[in-house]
Design an enzyme around this catalytic site. Structure first.
Site, PDB file in Angstrom:
ATOM      1  N   GLU A  67      34.229  49.081  35.026  1.00 53.33           N
ATOM      2  CA  GLU A  67      33.015  48.437  34.508  1.00 53.33           C
ATOM      3  C   GLU A  67      31.848  48.616  35.467  1.00 53.33           C
ATOM      4  OE1 GLU A  67      35.072  44.868  31.881  1.00 53.33           O
ATOM      5  OE2 GLU A  67      34.555  44.507  33.976  1.00 53.33           O
TER       6      GLU A  67
ATOM      7  N   LYS B  60      44.519  37.002  33.709  1.00 53.39           N
ATOM      8  CA  LYS B  60      43.635  38.156  33.555  1.00 53.39           C
ATOM      9  C   LYS B  60      43.868  39.241  34.599  1.00 53.39           C
ATOM     10  CE  LYS B  60      40.817  38.672  30.988  1.00 53.39           C
ATOM     11  NZ  LYS B  60      39.408  38.229  31.006  1.00 53.39           N
TER      12      LYS B  60
END
Length: 498
Positions: A305, A298
């Site tokens: 965000e 990832k």
């Protein structure tokens, strides 16, 4: 500014020595009530402004004869000492009720009973509003500087990729080709409006409340105009009752910051989308991404965000203060103490958000090949074809229907406008050569056909970049002028060190 344990309110029990304004009371303040009611944990950060304002008030008291002989200079020297002690972390603020009490109590210790003259003609009610206005007008400049920095970063990135064409979207569906630079300039336009709102709000912040006293003014011969001049306030609050109870200037700034954070949130959302494999439009530098605690593959857009997520705090701060204010009768009520948590938490947070967003934008690289690939799906130049038909005399509604029918037939066969063959051209399109049609529907040429002001045409995008950069330069010069004037104000008052 030093850190202090100001939120640990259990270290000291209240006593009448530190309870400066308790002469009416026969009992010592209850310890739980002291912890409940003290605001020093929030308003401690206002000490530079409390001392600055107190210094100006002191100068004025000397001018009107309330301070005599050398009391003025002793008091200014004492305030300067308090400022130095607070700057260097030598004072423990936790046993005091608020920043005003801390400053005055320490001044008593330094120069003695004559410190009691400093509060002549003022109240904590107008004093706290002065502190907040001095604080907020400077922080507004800090936020304007941060927004300007983000705008300049967007402009630089727009200039790095002047010819990159990407899909524009409506309803998150492919719509029309636009320049990548034009997309960034859309955010520049939003942030320019944010700056305009803040400049406008600054005019209403920059009004002197001191001299309103508790609510009715004072019978002492104070000179509010002198204080306004010393502190570089171009205007004076006209109504003493309104002056001590007004928090519109904070509410307005919080609303402006909430709008700005909504814009930041939208930018963060698009960065999250663009960096996802489904889009693949951009790559974010590793320095602005994080990994997973369990999935080693990832690379998460956490910064974008968090920018999106923290916008909610700014919205919540505005709501918090609005609810506090909505039912208050005139004039001062202790509820107004609750203006400081949203103000003092959100203002520096939003400044940091804009600075972080600028760093994030600077560390984004568009994936040109993937973007060009995306241009080939979604019939992005269907509108160009319809407008071409309008140029040749066809009513737009008819042109819309003709192109819509063509798109439907091509979609059924899994084809695009790039795949048109002569048999695809019906009677309505028979006057167009195949070469001409392909030129009209070329996605990367689409932007050059735009003629309207503010469009994605290269010339318009360039004009917008130049205009926006000039506006930002003017903003930065204006910010510098204000900072210079307020530094001169500090020097006139003479309570700061260094």
């Amino acid at each position: 500014m030093p850190d202090h344990p100001v939120n640990d309110r259990t270290q000291h029990k209240p006593d009448n020595a530190t309870r400066l304004w308790g002469s009416r009371m026969e009992k010592t303040l209850d310890e739980a009530v002291f912890r409940f009611s003290t605001s020093i944990g929030e308003d401690y950060v206002l000490y530079p402004y409390d001392i600055w304002g107190s210094g100006a008030h002191c100068r004025m008291l000397a001018r009107v004869g309330i301070l005599v002989e050398n009391e003025e200079e002793r008091m200014i020297a004492g305030l300067r000492t308090v400022y130095h002690e607070l700057e260097t972390g030598r004072l423990d603020p936790s046993r005091h009720e608020d920043i005003h009490s801390l400053v005055e109590a320490r001044l008593f210790e330094i120069i003695g009973e004559e410190a009691g003259k400093l509060h002549s003609g003022r109240s904590r009610n107008d004093q706290i509003v002065l502190d907040e206005r001095l604080y907020l007008r400077e922080k507004t400049l800090d936020i304007l500087t941060a927004i300007s920095g983000l705008g300049e970063t967007l402009l630089r990135q727009a200039e790095v990729y002047p010819d990159l064409v990407m899909p524009g979207y409506t309803h998150l569906q492919p719509a029309q080709p636009v320049l990548f630079a034009h997309h960034y300039l859309a955010y520049c336009a939003m942030f320019r409006r944010d700056m305009e709102r803040l400049w406008s709000a600054l005019e209403r912040i920059n009004r002197l409340p001191l001299g309103a006293a508790a609510l009715a003014g004072t019978s002492l011969p104070i000179d509010r105009r002198m204080v306004a001049e010393l502190l570089d306030f171009p205007d004076i609050e006209a109504n003493s009752m309104d002056a001590v109870s007004d928090r519109d200037f904070i509410l307005e700034i919080l609303a402006d910051l909430a709008i700005g954070c909504i814009h930041l949130s939208r930018l963060g959302e698009e960065i999250v989308l663009w960096s996802s494999p489904a889009f693949g439009f951009i790559t974010i530098d590793d320095a602005f991404t994080t990994g997973s605690s369990i999935m080693p593959q990832k690379k998460n857009p956490d910064v974008a965000e968090l920018i999106r997520g923290k916008a909610g705090e700014a919205l919540g701060a505005w709501v918090s203060l609005a609810v506090t204010l909505k039912g208050l009768p005139l004039t001062y009520n202790r509820d107004l103490q609750q203006d400081k948590p949203p103000l003092l938490r959100i203002v520096p947070e939003v400044e940091n958000l804009f600075r972080i967003a600028a760093g994030l934008i600077e560390h984004i690289t568009p994936n040109a090949d993937r973007i060009r690939e995306a241009l080939r799906t979604g019939f992005l130049t269907a509108t160009d074809l319809a407008e071409y038909l309008v140029e040749h005399g066809m009513p737009f509604r008819t042109a819309h229907a003709v192109v819509g029918n063509l798109v439907r037939e091509l979609s059924i066969r899994g084809k695009s406008l790039r795949d048109i063959v002569p048999t695809d051209l019906g009677e309505e399109l028979s006057f167009i050569s195949l070469e001409e049609l392909r030129a009209v529907t070329d996605e990367e040429c689409s932007i050059t056909r735009k003629l309207s002001l503010g469009s994605t045409a290269p010339a318009e995008v360039h004009r917008s970049i130049v205009k926006t950069r000039l506006a930002l330069q003017e903003d930065n010069q204006r910010i510098a002028r204000f900072r210079e004037r307020w530094q001169e104000s500090r020097e006139r008052v003479g309570t700061t060190v260094g």
